[in-house]
Design a protein around this motif. Structure first.
Motif, PDB file in Angstrom:
ATOM      1  N   THR A 296       9.126  -5.989  -6.792  1.00 39.62           N
ATOM      2  CA  THR A 296       9.049  -4.808  -5.933  1.00 39.62           C
ATOM      3  C   THR A 296       9.119  -5.161  -4.453  1.00 39.62           C
ATOM      4  O   THR A 296       8.634  -6.215  -4.028  1.00 39.62           O
ATOM      5  CB  THR A 296       7.762  -4.017  -6.213  1.00 39.62           C
ATOM      6  N   ASP A 297       9.730  -4.266  -3.680  1.00 40.49           N
ATOM      7  CA  ASP A 297       9.737  -4.394  -2.218  1.00 40.49           C
ATOM      8  C   ASP A 297       8.399  -3.995  -1.618  1.00 40.49           C
ATOM      9  O   ASP A 297       8.126  -4.288  -0.459  1.00 40.49           O
ATOM     10  CB  ASP A 297      10.821  -3.496  -1.608  1.00 40.49           C
ATOM     11  N   TYR A 298       7.589  -3.286  -2.408  1.00 36.76           N
ATOM     12  CA  TYR A 298       6.312  -2.753  -1.921  1.00 36.76           C
ATOM     13  C   TYR A 298       5.150  -3.258  -2.771  1.00 36.76           C
ATOM     14  O   TYR A 298       4.554  -2.502  -3.540  1.00 36.76           O
ATOM     15  CB  TYR A 298       6.337  -1.228  -1.930  1.00 36.76           C
ATOM     16  N   PRO A 299       4.803  -4.531  -2.653  1.00 38.52           N
ATOM     17  CA  PRO A 299       3.684  -5.045  -3.440  1.00 38.52           C
ATOM     18  C   PRO A 299       2.366  -4.358  -3.124  1.00 38.52           C
ATOM     19  O   PRO A 299       1.502  -4.247  -3.995  1.00 38.52           O
ATOM     20  CB  PRO A 299       3.636  -6.535  -3.079  1.00 38.52           C
ATOM     21  N   ASP A 300       2.226  -3.862  -1.895  1.00 37.65           N
ATOM     22  CA  ASP A 300       1.001  -3.134  -1.545  1.00 37.65           C
ATOM     23  C   ASP A 300       0.879  -1.877  -2.405  1.00 37.65           C
ATOM     24  O   ASP A 300      -0.181  -1.570  -2.953  1.00 37.65           O
ATOM     25  CB  ASP A 300       0.996  -2.765  -0.063  1.00 37.65           C
ATOM     26  N   LYS A 301       1.988  -1.157  -2.547  1.00 41.15           N
ATOM     27  CA  LYS A 301       1.996   0.073  -3.338  1.00 41.15           C
ATOM     28  C   LYS A 301       1.742  -0.223  -4.816  1.00 41.15           C
ATOM     29  O   LYS A 301       0.981   0.480  -5.490  1.00 41.15           O
ATOM     30  CB  LYS A 301       3.346   0.780  -3.167  1.00 41.15           C
TER      31      LYS A 301
END
Length: 309
Positions: A296-301
């Motif tokens: 994912t480009d958004y590991p935080d999400k």
């Protein structure tokens, strides 16, 4: 679902056979428990300039333990972390801070024709990215693979986050041999030298769309875990026929996966880790279908979503 403590992750890793991707960010499913690997795509491309030291250290700070990244070769045979084997005009400027034209990118700024020192002069982090409006902008250059490994190891040691795992893609294509990169055997040998020198062979998964790379790696280092990337829908039989062996991981585009596909790969003791999964609905879908992780480009999400669940 909760992230497993590091000591439990290590217990799981030592008890499982050493096949498939190194797993981190283990997420518990209530019944039954199963590991789930969240990988930071190009570090965390949605938040920081892709494939840069800040993107990788930010992913580690968030709680990611598997960093997905791309590697190319420079003129002085250094391994450079870059998605393209040229300077992309979408994210980079030239040595004078000017935009790069599409005519220049593949010829004048062919990274295989430039040394590492020359490449350090280019800024690949200040331009706003049209697809990632939340991405922080900063003047930053493309790092070498050695620099990434050393900086991430230092970060992990200083912050006591545990060992860092890598999913390294070799950017290769038959028509690029001798133009944008060396032939597969040499390309693989260059990477293996770094993995051995830095002691991360057992923490590394190597992936490629170019199955010549995977076959060359299998011959050079049979113990190295390999992932077959897919740009189109292909069956297990097609992949195995192309490779001559079952890869440790199959990594297709996330929209193509289904439970039957995943079950078929699992029956061959291979894992399925799709790319690139950026919204919550898709994250839940790949998990429910039985995938072993996601990129994912958004590991935080992704981390926030699964922890919330």
């Amino acid at each position: 679902m909760l992230i497993l403590p590091l000591f439990l992750m290590n217990i799981w890793l030592t008890q499982k056979p050493d096949t498939g991707a190194s797993l981190s960010n283990q997420i518990d499913h209530p019944l039954p428990q199963r590991p789930f690997d969240i990988q930071g795509h190009r570090g965390c491309r949605g938040l920081y300039p892709e494939n840069t030291i800040p993107a990788f250290t930010e992913a580690l700070r968030l709680g990611i333990r598997t960093l997905e990244l791309d590697v190319v070769v420079t003129a002085d045979k250094q391994l450079l972390v870059s998605h393209e084997p040229w300077l992309s005009p979408e994210i980079c400027t030239d040595e004078n801070g000017r935009d790069i034209s599409s005519e220049e990118e593949g010829m004048k700024y062919n990274l295989y024709q430039l040394t590492l020192e020359q490449i350090r002069k280019f800024d690949c982090g200040s331009k706003p990215h049209p697809c990632f409006p939340l991405q922080k902008k900063m003047s930053v250059n493309k790092p070498s693979l050695v620099e990434v490994i050393e900086r991430c190891a230092s970060y992990a040691e200083w912050n006591k986050t545990g060992p860092v795992f890598y999913n390294i893609e070799l950017k290769s294509s038959p028509e690029w041999d001798g133009i944008y990169h060396p032939a597969p055997q040499e390309f693989c040998a260059l990477l293996l030298q770094v993995l051995h020198d830095k002691g991360i062979l057992r923490r590394t998964l190597v992936q490629s769309f170019d199955y010549r790379i995977l076959k060359a790696m299998k011959k050079l280092e049979p113990s190295l875990r390999l992932s077959a990337l897919a740009e189109e829908t292909v069956s297990l039989i097609q992949v195995v026929d192309s490779l001559g062996f079952v890869p440790d991981v199959f990594s297709p585009y996330h929209a193509w996966i289904n439970s039957a596909m995943i079950s078929e790969w699992h029956q061959r003791e291979a894992k399925v880790i799709p790319w690139t999964v950026n919204d919550e609905a898709a994250m839940q879908r790949v998990y429910d279908l039985g995938a072993d992780g996601l990129i994912t480009d958004y590991p935080d999400k992704a981390l926030e979503y699964f922890n919330r669940k």
